[in-house]
Structures are given as structure tokens and as C-alpha cells.
Design a protein around this motif. Sequence first.
Motif, short mmCIF file in Angstrom:
data_model
loop_
_atom_site.label_atom_id
_atom_site.label_comp_id
_atom_site.label_asym_id
_atom_site.label_seq_id
_atom_site.Cartn_x
_atom_site.Cartn_y
_atom_site.Cartn_z
N SER A 207 31.89 29.43 61.73
CA SER A 207 31.93 28.14 61.04
C SER A 207 31.47 28.28 59.59
CB SER A 207 31.06 27.12 61.77
OG SER A 207 29.71 27.55 61.84
N GLN A 208 30.44 29.10 59.35
CA GLN A 208 29.93 29.27 57.99
C GLN A 208 30.91 30.02 57.08
OE1 GLN A 208 26.12 31.21 58.42
NE2 GLN A 208 25.05 29.30 58.95
N ALA A 209 31.75 30.89 57.67
CA ALA A 209 32.67 31.72 56.87
C ALA A 209 34.08 31.15 56.82
CB ALA A 209 32.71 33.13 57.44
N LEU A 210 34.30 30.00 57.41
CA LEU A 210 35.66 29.46 57.51
C LEU A 210 36.28 29.21 56.14
CD1 LEU A 210 37.88 28.54 59.40
CD2 LEU A 210 36.84 26.26 59.44
N THR A 211 35.52 28.61 55.22
CA THR A 211 36.04 28.35 53.88
C THR A 211 36.35 29.66 53.16
OG1 THR A 211 34.80 26.28 53.71
CG2 THR A 211 35.53 27.28 51.65
N LEU A 212 35.49 30.65 53.33
CA LEU A 212 35.72 31.95 52.70
C LEU A 212 36.99 32.60 53.26
CD1 LEU A 212 32.06 33.36 52.78
CD2 LEU A 212 33.22 32.14 50.92
N GLN A 213 37.20 32.45 54.56
CA GLN A 213 38.40 33.00 55.19
C GLN A 213 39.66 32.34 54.62
OE1 GLN A 213 38.88 35.56 57.00
NE2 GLN A 213 40.37 35.25 58.65
N THR A 214 39.60 31.04 54.41
CA THR A 214 40.74 30.33 53.82
C THR A 214 41.02 30.85 52.41
OG1 THR A 214 40.21 28.35 55.11
CG2 THR A 214 41.61 28.05 53.16
N ARG A 215 39.97 31.05 51.63
CA ARG A 215 40.14 31.58 50.27
C ARG A 215 40.74 32.98 50.29
NH1 ARG A 215 34.10 29.97 48.05
NH2 ARG A 215 34.39 27.68 48.04
N LEU A 216 40.29 33.78 51.25
CA LEU A 216 40.80 35.15 51.33
C LEU A 216 42.28 35.15 51.70
CD1 LEU A 216 39.94 38.09 51.01
CD2 LEU A 216 39.33 38.12 53.43
N ARG A 217 42.67 34.28 52.60
CA ARG A 217 44.09 34.19 52.97
C ARG A 217 44.92 33.71 51.77
NH1 ARG A 217 45.01 35.38 58.02
NH2 ARG A 217 43.47 35.03 59.67
N GLU A 218 44.38 32.81 51.00
CA GLU A 218 45.08 32.35 49.79
C GLU A 218 45.22 33.48 48.78
OE1 GLU A 218 42.69 29.08 48.55
OE2 GLU A 218 43.57 27.66 50.00
N ARG A 219 44.18 34.30 48.66
CA ARG A 219 44.26 35.44 47.75
C ARG A 219 45.35 36.41 48.21
NH1 ARG A 219 41.04 38.48 44.10
NH2 ARG A 219 41.36 40.73 44.30
N ALA A 220 45.39 36.67 49.52
CA ALA A 220 46.39 37.59 50.06
C ALA A 220 47.80 37.03 49.86
CB ALA A 220 46.12 37.85 51.53
N HIS B 192 36.96 43.56 55.49
CA HIS B 192 37.03 42.11 55.70
C HIS B 192 35.74 41.44 55.24
CE1 HIS B 192 37.92 38.56 58.66
NE2 HIS B 192 38.14 38.22 57.41
N PHE B 193 34.61 41.98 55.68
CA PHE B 193 33.32 41.45 55.25
C PHE B 193 33.19 41.49 53.72
CE2 PHE B 193 31.17 42.53 59.53
CZ PHE B 193 31.24 41.21 59.95
N LEU B 194 33.64 42.58 53.11
CA LEU B 194 33.55 42.70 51.66
C LEU B 194 34.35 41.60 50.98
CD1 LEU B 194 32.76 44.24 49.05
CD2 LEU B 194 34.84 45.61 49.36
N GLY B 195 35.58 41.41 51.43
CA GLY B 195 36.41 40.37 50.82
C GLY B 195 35.80 38.99 50.94
N LEU B 196 35.25 38.68 52.10
CA LEU B 196 34.61 37.38 52.28
C LEU B 196 33.40 37.23 51.36
CD1 LEU B 196 34.72 37.24 56.19
CD2 LEU B 196 36.15 35.90 54.63
N SER B 197 32.60 38.26 51.27
CA SER B 197 31.37 38.18 50.47
C SER B 197 31.68 37.99 48.99
CB SER B 197 30.51 39.42 50.68
OG SER B 197 31.14 40.58 50.13
N LEU B 198 32.80 38.55 48.52
CA LEU B 198 33.14 38.44 47.11
C LEU B 198 33.68 37.06 46.73
CD1 LEU B 198 34.82 41.94 46.58
CD2 LEU B 198 32.60 41.17 45.70
N LEU B 199 33.94 36.24 47.72
CA LEU B 199 34.48 34.91 47.45
C LEU B 199 33.42 33.81 47.56
CD1 LEU B 199 37.92 35.31 49.22
CD2 LEU B 199 37.50 35.13 46.76
N VAL B 200 32.17 34.21 47.75
CA VAL B 200 31.08 33.23 47.74
C VAL B 200 30.81 32.81 46.30
CG1 VAL B 200 28.67 32.80 48.31
CG2 VAL B 200 30.06 34.26 49.80
#
Length: 715
Positions: free
Chosen positions: A121-134, A590-598
Motif C-alpha cells: 500500500s505504501q509503494a503503490l504510488t511509486l509503482q504507478t510512477r515507475l510504470r509510467e516511466r517505463a 525494482h526496489f531501486l526504481g521505486l526508491s528513486l521516485l520518492v
Amino acid sequence: IVNNIHVPPPSIMQRVRQNTRTIKQMTKRLAGTATTTTTKKPLPPKWPVPHLDSHGDYLSDAKILEPAIPGPLYSRQHTLPRLPIPELSTTLSKFLPTALPLCQSDEERATLLENASSFPSQALTLQTRLRERAAGAEDTSWLQCWWNTLMYLRFRETVVINVSYFFHFADDCAVGDDNGGDGDEGDRQIRRAATLLTSAAAFRREVCSGSLPPEKIGKGGGVRELCMVGYKYMFHACRIPRSGGDSYKIYDPSLHRHVIVICDGRFFSFDFLNAEGDVASLEVLEKRLRRCRELAAAARREKGGGEIGWLTGWHRDEWANAREVLLDVGGEELSRALEVLESGVLAICLDDETPRSRDQCGNLFLHGNVSSSHNRWFDKSIQLIVTKNGKAGLTGEHSMMDGMPVVNFVDHLTKLTYREAKAASHSGSDYYKDGDVVDIFEKCEAILNHERVAALVKKAKNDLSNYIQAHTLSSLAFHGYGSNYIKKSKFSPDAYIQMAMQLATYRLFSTPAATYEATQVRPYLHGRTETTRTVSPSSSQFSRLMGLYPKGDEHDPTKRHEKLDALRRAVAEHIAYIRDASRAEGVDRHFLGLSLLVGDDETAPDLFSHPVFRRSKSWRVSTSHLSHPRFVNWGYGEVVPDGVGLSYMIRPDACVFNVTALKKGGGEGGREEQWPERLTFLLEEALLEMKTLIEFDRDAAETEDGVVAAPRSKL
């Protein structure tokens, strides 16, 4: 060549017969003499720009260069799949088994599980951003620019040990004298260097003309093409120091035909290709290499040895500042000299050294061992190194190109022996006699001796020397068994060796340690590597059952079966993880990509700050597997200060390990503790113990079946 794919060397007689049959073809390919064939060898095309200053974005570079380069090399890039993004739940389910064995208390375990439960739940927004980047990176990888810049070009410590790696080639026994004797040491060096340049010219033509076929991996219906983007940065390439973040300069190969020769810290250049891209004769190459050595010796007598190479091993911001000082003091003259150096096909270092052992060669090829560290330009993409007694290796700059393209190059490079090169070489031709060896910095001597420059060189020399001397390296050639025995015992060789390393490092550190195995993801466009995490519940259980010291309880069937069962489970779990990682379905990228979008004003998921999460990403054991029949050894530095770099090769009947680490104080008697020395012993101990388990179990099974087993020695 890698990950259990091993190419056995042909027998000597097979090679002799093959080389006898193909001598005319080699002459055509390597020497460039007139032939009756109507097929014209491809030449490097003219680029739309004379050079490209890359800032780590594969896509930007590809858009400029790939349309201008014909042939198959980059022709399949558009067909490669894009790097995927795993589901949060999938990543979490793979992460926890690798992290839980690293918990140091029940409280850590409980809070880790609590943080993991809230992560989706805490990473959901980051996951959305990462998918948009991809989605916005449809012609590239969502990761590549981050990875190239953050992990490499913006890395500010010295590239020596931290970024560079080395290969140690097998000896060329043909570099002795013409009568089969040992020959003069200087001749051995020159002959080996000339042979390597002859081979390098042929491979450079294939790469720079685009005629090299794309690499593939797999068998049968599972064959997959690999991304070839790294080959742009192989030849005519050099890292350029810049404050805050470096660039990578690659030059149009159609405009440059020269090689860089470094001897006694002096930098020389000569054309070793003609306008048609054909390599000079062996005779001409040997003469020009000797000329470089003569000029370096004369300069030493008159002016002392060269020192400017020390700057390239300095802290990157310090080196960037020093380069600006050089250009400020030296102006256009020095700028032109640097451009000659940077634009050369590659550098070949003629070291005034006579190493014999693997460790001596490893230290020399990795960092110059201080005594020859001035005889390097560490920013050069590829440096071949040849010693006075004919030992040879390579130092690679890792920023824009991973090791496997270089292995492909070295596979071609080391096939040719001096005897074969001499037989295939044409005699010296007039067009090679125009021009000669050039001392690159000859007109800049006053500049290099300028007070400001000399002070910077002195500081760089001191800093790099101290850094090198703070490190230690140890290698092991284990001849007890290799992949043949491991496969006969129904284990995957790579996974089995990883478990041996888990046991050995458990005994070294007295606890499980986060372990990284590099896994290539080149089947994806602009893919580089993913992490295979070796630590698992089963690997941890196996290490604990084996203990910090050998127990000698192999005769006890209950304990033996318990250990073997844990080993089999650990091997199976490792195979599953490496299979997922090779599909870009590991957890770390995957963790790296999420962390860079905070965002700057946002709170990261609780999991990212948990001590076990951080511990699981602090790679105390950084491993990589690469096997090649013409490699003696290879290696790189540790990733974290309290860790080890552990490279390895698995041969049919042997294994080779190379260990690097910082020296540690507090050893017995006040002496520095040598982790590499201890770990090589522990690796051998682990491999022998594991074989003993297998052998005792096999003997017991044969006895139960009514077969009387032959007595076996534990060793």
C-alpha cells in the motif's frame, strides 16, 4: 563461457591441423593482402559526428549512431523485449526469504514482517510512477540511464578497484625464440603485444563496421538474442572526468587508426591499420613496439619516468579539477594530445615487470600494484597489459559496458598464437613505413612539469598508492574437482559453487552475509544486469548445519542426510532465483526504481529504512561467474568496505577463485587480517567437505544395494 556454458579447448594436434588448413584464410583476414575474392571487407562508416560525448543515456547515443552503422550488429535491437516491471507482491515474496536469514533478533524479524505487510500500500504510488516511466521509455529500458549515471558515471571515488576489473590470459607458449627456447624477455613482451594487436584489429573491424553478428544465449527453442548496445563503447572510447558526474567520449572509428602504447609512464601512438582497415604486418608492429620502448628508455635517462597516468586513478572530482588545470596550463597543445590518447583504438601497456604467479598477475592487471600504476590510463575503455616475460591481461573500464562483450572480444583476441600470426602475416609494406611512433605528450613536457601540474600528480600518486596498498588479493586454483563431478552428483555447478561460497563466507564472518551474484539481462533492450541473491532459508540452514568448523560427522547417516537435504534445497532455490533474475524478475532493480521516485517532500515506504532491508543490500559478498578456457584468472574489487569481491571460474575438473578485500586491523599478534587469504583456505575446505558428504552418502547407498564400495580418502 558464462553460467555453466563452458567451451573446452581443442587438443594441440587438432589446432595444428586446423591452423594448417586455414592459413590462407587467416592471411586474408588478418593481413589484408591482395586476394582473388570479390568480397570486399567492410569498413567503419563515417559517423554523423566526429565524436560523441555520452552522458550515460543509451537511447540518445543509439539514435545518433545506430542509423549510421550498417550490418547485423544493431539490426535486431528494435526486436528485443523491454525490461519488465514486476508486481509489488511478487517482489516482496522473493525478497523476504533472502532477508529473514539476516535478522539478528526476534524484534528485527517481527518489525521486518510488519514493514513488509504495509509495503504494497505504501509503494503503490511509486509503482504507478515507475510504470509510467517505463511506458514513456518504449525504445529503451526504464532503468538504463539511472543505472549508467548513478552507479557509474556519478560515482566519485577512484575507478581503480571500485569500477575496473581484470582478465588474466593464458600464456602464449609460442612467444619464445624461433628455435623453441625461452627467448629474451623483451622479445617475449614485444611478440605477445604484436600478436594481441593483430587479433584486436580483426575484431575491431567487425565491431566498428557493424558486421559482428548479434550474440545469442540458450539452446534449441529457447535461444534468445542479446542486446549489443555495449559494443559502441568498446573501441576508440574513454571515460572523461567531470565535476559531479563524468561523461564517456567515443570517437568515429573511420577517422582514427592508431593504437596507444604506454611504456614507463610515457604515452605513444602509431597507426597499426591502413586506410582499408588492414592491420600492419607482424614485423612492422614489432618494430614500432620496440621503438616505443626505446623512446621511453631514452626519455627516462634524460627526463625521468612519466607520471601523468597517476591522475586517472584519483578521486573523480580531483581528477576532473586536475584535467581543467592541465587544459588551462597547456591550452590547445595539451587538448590535442589528450584527444589523440582518448581516440585510440585501445591502449596496450608494456610493463617493466616479470610476474609469475596468479596473485602477482592479478595485482598487476587489476591496479598496477603501485610499481606499474603510472603505466596506465584507467579511463580508457580497454587496456591490454603485457609484461616483460610475456604474461598478458586486460583492465576494463566498466561504466558503459559490462564484462560479457569484452569476453567475446577476448575470446577472439586469445585464439591467435604468435606462431600462427607470424605464418599468416604479410611482409612489411611501404604504406606502413609512412609515419612512425609519436610521443603524444612530447610537445607538452614543460606543461607536465609545471608547478601546478606536478603538485597534483604528486598528490594523486600518494592517494592512489595508499589505496592500492590498503587492499589485498588472493586466488585459489582448486583441482579437487569441477563441473564434471558436480553434474555427475546431480547438482547445478554454479548453484553448488555458490553454496560452497556461502559456507566459506559464513565461516569467515561467523554469520550469513548478503551475497550478490551478477546475472545478465541482455535479452532485454538496453538491459545490463540483475542481482541474484544467494542467501535463502535453505542456504542459511546448510551453513549452520555444516558449522563454523568441520564436524567430521559424515559417518552419521542422520546428520549426513540432513546436510545433503539442506544443500539440495539451497541449490534448487538458487536455480529458481537465478532463472527469475535472468528474466529481469529479481528484486533489487525494482526496489531501486521505486526508491528513486520518492519525492523530496515525501516519505519513503517503511521497509526501505528497516535495518534488515539495508543489511540485505549491503553486499558483503559480491560474486560473479565467468569461465573461459584461455583465462587463468579474473577479478574485481569489493563492493563495501567490510566485504569481499569473489570472482570464480568453473572448469570441468577444477575451479578458480579470486578474492579481493581491504586489509583489516586487529588480527592475531596485531598483524593485519587478510580476508582473501583466509577465504581461499575456507573455500577449499568447504569444497572438500561437500565432496566428502556426497562420497560417504554414495558409498552407503552402494553398500545397501549389495555393492562393496572401495575405501575412500576424505581428501
